[in-house]
Scaffold this motif. Structure first.
Motif, PDB file in Angstrom:
ATOM      1  N   LEU A 123       0.833  -1.207   0.000  1.00  0.00           N
ATOM      2  CA  LEU A 123       0.000   0.000   0.000  1.00  0.00           C
ATOM      3  C   LEU A 123       0.865   1.253   0.000  1.00  0.00           C
ATOM      4  O   LEU A 123       0.631   2.193  -0.773  1.00  0.00           O
ATOM      5  CB  LEU A 123      -0.915  -0.003   1.232  1.00  0.00           C
ATOM      6  CG  LEU A 123      -1.756   1.258   1.475  1.00  0.00           C
ATOM      7  CD1 LEU A 123      -2.683   1.540   0.312  1.00  0.00           C
ATOM      8  CD2 LEU A 123      -2.560   1.122   2.772  1.00  0.00           C
ATOM      9  N   SER A 128      -2.461   4.862  -3.254  1.00  0.00           N
ATOM     10  CA  SER A 128      -3.902   4.652  -3.097  1.00  0.00           C
ATOM     11  C   SER A 128      -4.512   3.868  -4.258  1.00  0.00           C
ATOM     12  O   SER A 128      -5.596   3.314  -4.132  1.00  0.00           O
ATOM     13  CB  SER A 128      -4.634   5.990  -2.934  1.00  0.00           C
ATOM     14  OG  SER A 128      -4.657   6.714  -4.140  1.00  0.00           O
ATOM     15  N   ILE A 131      -5.616   0.573  -3.221  1.00  0.00           N
ATOM     16  CA  ILE A 131      -6.712   0.395  -2.264  1.00  0.00           C
ATOM     17  C   ILE A 131      -7.846  -0.516  -2.755  1.00  0.00           C
ATOM     18  O   ILE A 131      -8.290  -1.394  -1.998  1.00  0.00           O
ATOM     19  CB  ILE A 131      -7.237   1.761  -1.762  1.00  0.00           C
ATOM     20  CG1 ILE A 131      -6.162   2.433  -0.867  1.00  0.00           C
ATOM     21  CG2 ILE A 131      -8.549   1.619  -0.999  1.00  0.00           C
ATOM     22  CD1 ILE A 131      -6.531   3.823  -0.346  1.00  0.00           C
TER      23      ILE A 131
ATOM     24  N   PHE E  63      -3.127   5.632   6.261  1.00  0.00           N
ATOM     25  CA  PHE E  63      -3.105   5.891   4.816  1.00  0.00           C
ATOM     26  C   PHE E  63      -4.445   6.458   4.349  1.00  0.00           C
ATOM     27  O   PHE E  63      -4.476   7.408   3.567  1.00  0.00           O
ATOM     28  CB  PHE E  63      -2.762   4.618   4.026  1.00  0.00           C
ATOM     29  CG  PHE E  63      -2.303   4.962   2.636  1.00  0.00           C
ATOM     30  CD1 PHE E  63      -0.944   5.048   2.342  1.00  0.00           C
ATOM     31  CD2 PHE E  63      -3.209   5.258   1.623  1.00  0.00           C
ATOM     32  CE1 PHE E  63      -0.507   5.416   1.073  1.00  0.00           C
ATOM     33  CE2 PHE E  63      -2.785   5.620   0.355  1.00  0.00           C
ATOM     34  CZ  PHE E  63      -1.433   5.695   0.078  1.00  0.00           C
ATOM     35  N   TYR E  64      -5.544   5.886   4.823  1.00  0.00           N
ATOM     36  CA  TYR E  64      -6.875   6.407   4.466  1.00  0.00           C
ATOM     37  C   TYR E  64      -6.991   7.876   4.892  1.00  0.00           C
ATOM     38  O   TYR E  64      -7.588   8.695   4.203  1.00  0.00           O
ATOM     39  CB  TYR E  64      -7.980   5.590   5.145  1.00  0.00           C
ATOM     40  CG  TYR E  64      -8.468   4.380   4.367  1.00  0.00           C
ATOM     41  CD1 TYR E  64      -7.576   3.446   3.841  1.00  0.00           C
ATOM     42  CD2 TYR E  64      -9.833   4.156   4.172  1.00  0.00           C
ATOM     43  CE1 TYR E  64      -8.035   2.330   3.145  1.00  0.00           C
ATOM     44  CE2 TYR E  64     -10.298   3.036   3.469  1.00  0.00           C
ATOM     45  CZ  TYR E  64      -9.399   2.127   2.968  1.00  0.00           C
ATOM     46  OH  TYR E  64      -9.859   1.026   2.279  1.00  0.00           O
ATOM     47  N   ASP E  67      -4.977  10.068   2.578  1.00  0.00           N
ATOM     48  CA  ASP E  67      -5.697  10.062   1.299  1.00  0.00           C
ATOM     49  C   ASP E  67      -6.863  11.053   1.359  1.00  0.00           C
ATOM     50  O   ASP E  67      -7.060  11.858   0.445  1.00  0.00           O
ATOM     51  CB  ASP E  67      -6.210   8.642   1.036  1.00  0.00           C
ATOM     52  CG  ASP E  67      -6.877   8.494  -0.309  1.00  0.00           C
ATOM     53  OD1 ASP E  67      -6.316   8.990  -1.308  1.00  0.00           O
ATOM     54  OD2 ASP E  67      -7.952   7.874  -0.373  1.00  0.00           O
ATOM     55  N   CYS E  97     -11.088   3.368  -9.161  1.00  0.00           N
ATOM     56  CA  CYS E  97     -10.578   4.709  -8.833  1.00  0.00           C
ATOM     57  C   CYS E  97     -11.178   5.750  -9.783  1.00  0.00           C
ATOM     58  O   CYS E  97     -11.503   6.868  -9.372  1.00  0.00           O
ATOM     59  CB  CYS E  97      -9.058   4.721  -8.924  1.00  0.00           C
ATOM     60  SG  CYS E  97      -8.276   3.350  -8.040  1.00  0.00           S
TER      61      CYS E  97
ATOM     62  N   VAL F 124       0.185  10.529  -3.330  1.00  0.00           N
ATOM     63  CA  VAL F 124      -0.757   9.685  -2.601  1.00  0.00           C
ATOM     64  C   VAL F 124      -1.351   8.611  -3.520  1.00  0.00           C
ATOM     65  O   VAL F 124      -1.479   7.460  -3.121  1.00  0.00           O
ATOM     66  CB  VAL F 124      -1.844  10.536  -1.920  1.00  0.00           C
ATOM     67  CG1 VAL F 124      -2.973   9.666  -1.385  1.00  0.00           C
ATOM     68  CG2 VAL F 124      -1.207  11.326  -0.777  1.00  0.00           C
ATOM     69  N   VAL F 125      -1.680   8.973  -4.753  1.00  0.00           N
ATOM     70  CA  VAL F 125      -2.198   7.962  -5.686  1.00  0.00           C
ATOM     71  C   VAL F 125      -1.112   6.950  -6.034  1.00  0.00           C
ATOM     72  O   VAL F 125      -1.358   5.757  -6.075  1.00  0.00           O
ATOM     73  CB  VAL F 125      -2.735   8.599  -6.991  1.00  0.00           C
ATOM     74  CG1 VAL F 125      -3.134   7.524  -7.987  1.00  0.00           C
ATOM     75  CG2 VAL F 125      -3.920   9.506  -6.700  1.00  0.00           C
TER      76      VAL F 125
END
Lengths: 146, 146, 146, 146, 146, 146
Positions: A123, A128, A131, E63-64, E67, E97, F124-125
Motif C-alpha cells: 500500500l 492509493s 486500495i 493511509f486512508y 488520502d 478509482c 498519494v495515488v
C-alpha cells in the motif's frame, strides 16, 4: 554479523542452496471450504490452467516451471517468498495474483497479521491506487481467517 | 496451526502490534565506505531530501512519516519488510528505491543470498524488463558484500 | 543487407509509406459465432463505443483515428502489427486490449501458433504477473481455433 | 486460410516448433563502431552481465536461458520477435531494453522504417509518456542507420 | 505574475495552507439514484470498506487519513484535485478509482465537459491502453449527466 | 448547479469548445536562465526533437499534434491541464515528463504551492515509488521559484 561472516555466507549461497517443496498445513480444498472467494478463484484457475496445459507450449511450460521453483523453501522460507509474491502482486495490482499468494501463504500457516503487514508495504510503496485491491484482499482474509 | 489458533492470533494482531525502530548493524557511512554506488546514492538522497524538508509540505511530511512507520519492527521483522520493499521496488523498476532497500537490508544484517532470493521473486513476477535493474542491483551487492 | 541498402530503404520509408486497410479473412460475426468470449467482448465494445461516439469529443475522435491508422498495412504487415498490439496489451495487462488484438489477428489469418509465440514474448518480458491474462487469452484462442 | 487449415497448423505447432539461433548480418562490434550510444550500452551491459554471471544464481541463469529461447527463430521469425521485444520495451518504458532490441533488430537486417513502424505501435498503445524514450530511440536509430 | 510575486506566494504557501472539507452539491444517494453503475460502485465500496475498517489496521487507517486530506479544499480547489485524481486513475488504469473520482467530481458540481477534458489528458498521456477504461467512464458519465 | 444546468452545459460542451494557444508569462529562455536543471532539460529535448522531426514519421507527427492540442486553453484552463499532465507524469514516474509539465506550468504563472499540491495528488495515488521523482521535482521547483 561481520563482513567476514557475510563473505562465507556468500560462498555457501553460491554452491546451490537446497530448494525443496514447502509443507502445506492446509489443502486447497480446506481453503475453498472456508472461503467462497477462494473457491471461485481456485476452480477458475484450475479450469483455465488445464486449457493452457493442453496447448503444451514449450516456453509457457518452462516459465511455469521457473515460477514454481521461485517459491520453494530455499535461502528464504517459502512463507516469506509467498508474502513477497503478495507484495509484488498488490503493487502491480493483479487481483488473481493477490488471491493466489494470499491463499498459498494461508496454506503455509502465515497469520492474518503477517498478511496485513505485507499488504501495508504494498500500500505504501504502491499508493492509493492499490486500495481497491486491498479491499478485495481483506474480503478474502476475512473469509479465510474470520 | 489450527483454525482456532488462527483466530486467537488474529485477535492479538488487532490489539496494536508494537512497532519499534530496528537495530542497524552497520551505519550508512560504513556502507558508503564499502560501496561507491551506495555512497553516491546516499549523498544525493540526503541532499535532495534536505531540499524537500525545507519546503515543509504538510502532506509530504505525513507521507514520509507513514513510509517510515511501514518498515519498523512489527508483526514482521524489519529485515523481512526491507526485502519486501526491495521486491516491490524491483517489480516497479525504480533504481533509487532498489538501492535504498538493498542498503537498508544490508545494514540490518541481511545476507547477499537473501537479497538475491528476494530479487528472484521480483524477476519472475516482473519479467525480463526487470533485468537492467537486476544488473545494477547486483553491482551494488558486489560492492557491499564483495 | 548492406549499409548502402539500409540507406536507400531509409530514403524510401521517409517518402510516405502507403497505408491501406487490411483484408480480413473473417468477419467479426464469424468470430463471434465460433467463440462466446469473442461475442461478449465484441458486443460490449460496440455498445460502449456507440456511447463514446455520441459524446463526439474532438480529441477522442482524433485519438481513435490515429489508433486506427497505426494498424493499417504499411511498412510492416497489418498481421504483424496486430500481434505487436497483442504483445503490448499483454505486457500492460489489459484483457480487453488482448481480446481485441487476438480477434483482429485471427480475422487476418494469423495462426494459433503465431499468437502463442507472440504471447510468449509478452510473458517473458512482462513476467508471471501476465499469467492470469495469458490464461484468459488461451481460453479465447481455444474457442477461436479449437 | 480455412478453419480446417487452422486446425492442422495448430497440430503442427504443438509438436515442438524448431527453434534455432538467428543469423546476424552484423556483429555487436560493427554496431558499436557505427553508434556511440550502442557502444556505451553494449559495453556497460557486458560489464554488468559479467558480474551477474559471477554470482551464478540458479534462478537468474534459468531466467536468462528462457529469455534467450524466446527470441530464437521459431514459429515467428527472430526479426519479428526482436521488434515485438522493442514494442514491449517501449510500452513498459525501459531505455536499456529498447536499446537492446533495436540493436538486435538492426543486426538481423531490420530496416529503420520497420523499427519506426514498431515504435509507432508502442507510442499509440503507451501514450505520450513513451515520447522521451522514443526520442532517445530515434537518436540511436539515427546513429545506426544514418 | 512576477518573480517577486512568486516569491511571496511561496512564502504564504509554506505557512500552512488551510485545508477544509469541500461542499458537495449532491449526495452519494442522489448520484446512485441517477446511475446504476454509480449505485453498484458505491454499495460495493461501502461494504468492502466496512470490512477493512473492522480490521482496524493502524497503517491502513493512517493511509486512508492522508488520502482523505489530499482532496480537501486547499491551495487548489477540491474540484481540481478530484479531476487530477481522475486523470491519475485513468493513466494508471483502475476502474474503481476512475468511478470514485468521477462521482466525487460530479458531486462537487464539475460539468461533463470538464470530466471529458480531464480524461483527454489521461488518454493522451496514457495511450490507447486507457481506451477500455475511457469507454466505461463515458458510460458512467452518460448515466450521471445524461 | 442543477441537473437542468448540467444538461445545458453538456449541450454547449459538445458544440466544439474553442481551443486556443495559452499565453505564457515567461519564455523557455527565462526559465533556463533561472534553473540549470531546466536549461539542461530544454536543450536536450530540443536537440532530440530536432532529430525526431528530421525523420518525418507520419504517425509520430500526428501524435505530437494531438498531444499539443490536449494542453490548449479549452473547457479547462491550460494551467490546470499542465498540472494534470504533471500529476500523470509523476504517477507514471517519468522525470522528463515531470520536468516538461512543471516548466510549462511555471511559464503559465502557476505558483509553487499549486505545483506542490498537484504533486501531492500524485504522491498519494502513486505511493512511495514516486518519492525519488518528487525529490528531483522539488529540486527543479527550488531552482525555478527559489
Amino acid at each position: 554479523m561481520t563482513p567476514t561472516t557475510n563473505g562465507s555466507t556468500a560462498t555457501v549461497e553460491r554452491t546451490a542452496p537446497e530448494r525443496k517443496e514447502p509443507t502445506y498445513l492446509f489443502t486447497e480444498k480446506y481453503v475453498a471450504d472456508k472461503s467462497e472467494i477462494a473457491r471461485r478463484f481456485i476452480e477458475t484457475r484450475a479450469r483455465l490452467n488445464a486449457n493452457v496445459d493442453k496447448a503444451n507450449n514449450f516456453l509457457v511450460k518452462r516459465f511455469y516451471n521457473i515460477d514454481h521453483n521461485t517459491y520453494l523453501e530455499g535461502v528464504l522460507p517459502a512463507k516469506t517468498k509467498e508474502l513477497m509474491g503478495l507484495v509484488a502482486s498488490a503493487c502491480l495490482r493483479c487481483d488473481d495474483c493477490i488471491f493466489y499468494h494470499a491463499i498459498q501463504a494461508y496454506r503455509l500457516g502465515v497469520t492474518r497479521a503477517e498478511q496485513e503487514d505485507s499488504l501495508n508495504v504494498a500500500l505504501v510503496v504502491g499508493g492509493s491506487i492499490v486500495i481497491p485491491h486491498l479491499r478485495r484482499a481483506y474480503e478474502l482474509l476475512e473469509e479465510m481467517y474470520g
